[in-house]
Design a protein around this motif. Structure first.
Motif, PDB file in Angstrom:
ATOM      1  N   UNK A 210     -53.841 -71.261  16.378  1.00 34.65           N
ATOM      2  CA  UNK A 210     -54.523 -72.527  16.157  1.00 34.65           C
ATOM      3  C   UNK A 210     -53.845 -73.685  16.856  1.00 34.65           C
ATOM      4  N   UNK A 211     -52.511 -73.696  16.873  1.00 36.03           N
ATOM      5  CA  UNK A 211     -51.768 -74.777  17.528  1.00 36.03           C
ATOM      6  C   UNK A 211     -52.028 -74.770  19.033  1.00 36.03           C
ATOM      7  N   UNK A 212     -51.915 -73.593  19.648  1.00 32.67           N
ATOM      8  CA  UNK A 212     -52.075 -73.500  21.102  1.00 32.67           C
ATOM      9  C   UNK A 212     -53.509 -73.836  21.513  1.00 32.67           C
ATOM     10  N   UNK A 292     -63.691 -71.978  16.330  1.00 31.21           N
ATOM     11  CA  UNK A 292     -62.591 -72.941  16.395  1.00 31.21           C
ATOM     12  C   UNK A 292     -62.467 -73.556  17.792  1.00 31.21           C
ATOM     13  N   UNK A 293     -62.642 -72.749  18.818  1.00 30.56           N
ATOM     14  CA  UNK A 293     -62.607 -73.259  20.194  1.00 30.56           C
ATOM     15  C   UNK A 293     -63.719 -74.277  20.410  1.00 30.56           C
ATOM     16  N   UNK A 294     -64.926 -73.965  19.926  1.00 35.22           N
ATOM     17  CA  UNK A 294     -66.041 -74.909  20.068  1.00 35.22           C
ATOM     18  C   UNK A 294     -65.755 -76.226  19.357  1.00 35.22           C
ATOM     19  N   UNK A 295     -65.148 -76.149  18.173  1.00 40.23           N
ATOM     20  CA  UNK A 295     -64.819 -77.381  17.448  1.00 40.23           C
ATOM     21  C   UNK A 295     -63.838 -78.232  18.234  1.00 40.23           C
ATOM     22  N   UNK A 296     -62.810 -77.627  18.825  1.00 38.69           N
ATOM     23  CA  UNK A 296     -61.820 -78.389  19.578  1.00 38.69           C
ATOM     24  C   UNK A 296     -62.375 -78.922  20.886  1.00 38.69           C
ATOM     25  N   UNK A 352     -58.786 -74.868   8.330  1.00 40.09           N
ATOM     26  CA  UNK A 352     -59.644 -73.736   7.990  1.00 40.09           C
ATOM     27  C   UNK A 352     -59.362 -72.534   8.898  1.00 40.09           C
ATOM     28  N   UNK A 353     -59.021 -72.795  10.149  1.00 38.35           N
ATOM     29  CA  UNK A 353     -58.741 -71.681  11.050  1.00 38.35           C
ATOM     30  C   UNK A 353     -57.460 -70.963  10.648  1.00 38.35           C
TER      31      UNK A 353
END
Length: 397
Positions: A210-212, A292-296, A352-353
């Motif tokens: 999640x951090x990366x 999660x990628x889409x959210x970021x 959440x991730x």
């Protein structure tokens, strides 16, 4: 003009006069200093970072961050309700590490609550506990802990060591006093679930995904719009009939594949290098990572629409990244933060991730347990995407 006013001609072959080197001028130096202050004042994003970052760090590290969490949610499964069992539950809460939030009917319900992350501990009191205690048979209670984060459960479980003796001395008096002497009148068995050895890498390495992804996805897309603007190619987009949604989604898609490649590298390293267990579904991992990628990426596009240049985009990225790494439960236990910090953390998709990826890898969670952490990320993505489109329309104007 008279001949006397005419300057004398230089003799042939005379070298040109070199200008004398100017000395340091305090006036010129002060003008440059004032110019830099004026530019900083005009750059509101930079000025906001100068003031905002120290305040945020002080608030987070001073008030929100707590490496010794207290009042962690605990469920009780009690097959009997006697004065002694109620006394033990009260003593459990008096340690300040446990807070009884619900009563569950059976062991299955307790295990499901632990898998969903609804509670951190489950206390099970067996049938005929008090009767066996009074007979001197040394019955045992069971405390099950969600040990995916050893730093959250370690101090609380250590506080259980002396609890049976203190409760027995307090309640076993008079004719029952011999039961409290010498050996403990009863035992509290501890079962650490999902990470019984308390290995820190099992908790940190999945969270690093999640951090990366947060850092790279937000920064790369954060520079997308500003790069177009600084290179002057934004005018070409403005001259075409493309819609804002087409531009934004078109810029996001290439980075989705980059994010999935990064997720694959991290998963491979977690399994082969750090020996992190993998109990869940690979499909569930990639679907969670995709969301999660889409959210970021939507966050990055929104920040790039707000920023005027690439420097501002980088500054806004760090401004967004700092709360994610501190308030998502990656570095510090989420349950140990104050309520207002948890409210902020519950807005961030990384919170959440982290629960999703740790639940899939360490607990083997299925779709039923994953859904409570899936829909908040989906809502976040839709809301931020809408904001990005609105700000892009504003830049078109």
């Amino acid at each position: 003009m008279s001949k006397s006013a005419t300057p004398a001609a230089k003799p042939a072959g005379t070298p040109p006069r070199r200008p004398t080197r100017n000395r340091f001028s305090v006036q010129r130096w002060w003008s440059i200093v004032l110019k830099e202050f004026l530019q900083l004042r005009r750059d509101r994003v930079t000025f906001g970072m100068i003031v905002g970052l120290p305040i945020i760090q002080l608030m987070l590290f001073g008030f929100a961050i707590n490496s010794d969490p207290r009042h962690m949610p605990t469920a009780v499964i009690s097959a009997e309700h006697s004065d002694f069992t109620r006394s033990f539950v009260a003593a459990l809460e008096n340690t300040t590490y446990f807070k009884v939030v619900r009563t569950l009917p059976d062991e299955r319900a307790g295990r499901e609550a632990l898998m969903r992350g609804d509670v951190q501990f489950v206390l099970t009191i067996p049938t005929d506990f008090t009767r066996k205690l009074l007979r001197g048979e040394r019955p045992a209670m069971l405390v099950e802990a969600d040990a995916t984060d050893p730093s959250a459960t370690g101090p609380a479980l250590a506080a259980l060591a002396n609890l049976p003796d203190s409760v027995a001395r307090m309640d076993l008096k008079g004719a029952l006093a011999p039961l409290a002497g010498g050996q403990s009148a009863f035992d509290v068995n501890v079962q650490r679930l999902y990470n019984p050895e308390g290995i820190t890498q099992y908790n940190i390495v999945p969270g690093l995904m999640g951090v990366i992804l947060t850092m790279t996805m937000v920064m790369m897309t954060g520079l997308a719009m500003t790069r177009e603007r600084e290179r002057g190619t934004m005018e070409n987009l403005l001259a075409t009939p493309v819609q804002p949604v087409e531009v934004i989604s078109g810029k996001i898609v290439p980075y989705i594949f980059i994010g999935l490649i990064q997720a694959t590298i991290i998963l491979a390293a977690a399994y082969w290098v750090f020996s992190v267990p993998f109990f869940g579904s690979v499909i569930a991992v990639y679907l969670a990572a995709l969301l999660f990628i889409a959210a970021n990426l939507t966050v990055g596009i929104t920040l790039s629409s707000l920023a005027k240049n690439q420097l501002q985009a980088v500054q806004l990225t760090f401004f967004y990244f700092l709360p994610n790494i501190l308030l998502s439960g990656f570095m510090f236990p989420f349950v140990g933060m104050p309520r207002w910090a948890q409210w902020i953390g519950n807005v961030l998709p990384m919170t959440y991730f982290n629960r999703l990826i740790r639940g899939i890898l360490l607990k083997g969670n299925g779709w039923t347990e994953l859904w409570p952490n899936v829909w908040p990320m989906a809502v976040f993505t839709v809301v931020v995407m809408t904001i990005a489109v609105r700000f892009y329309k504003r830049t078109l104007d």
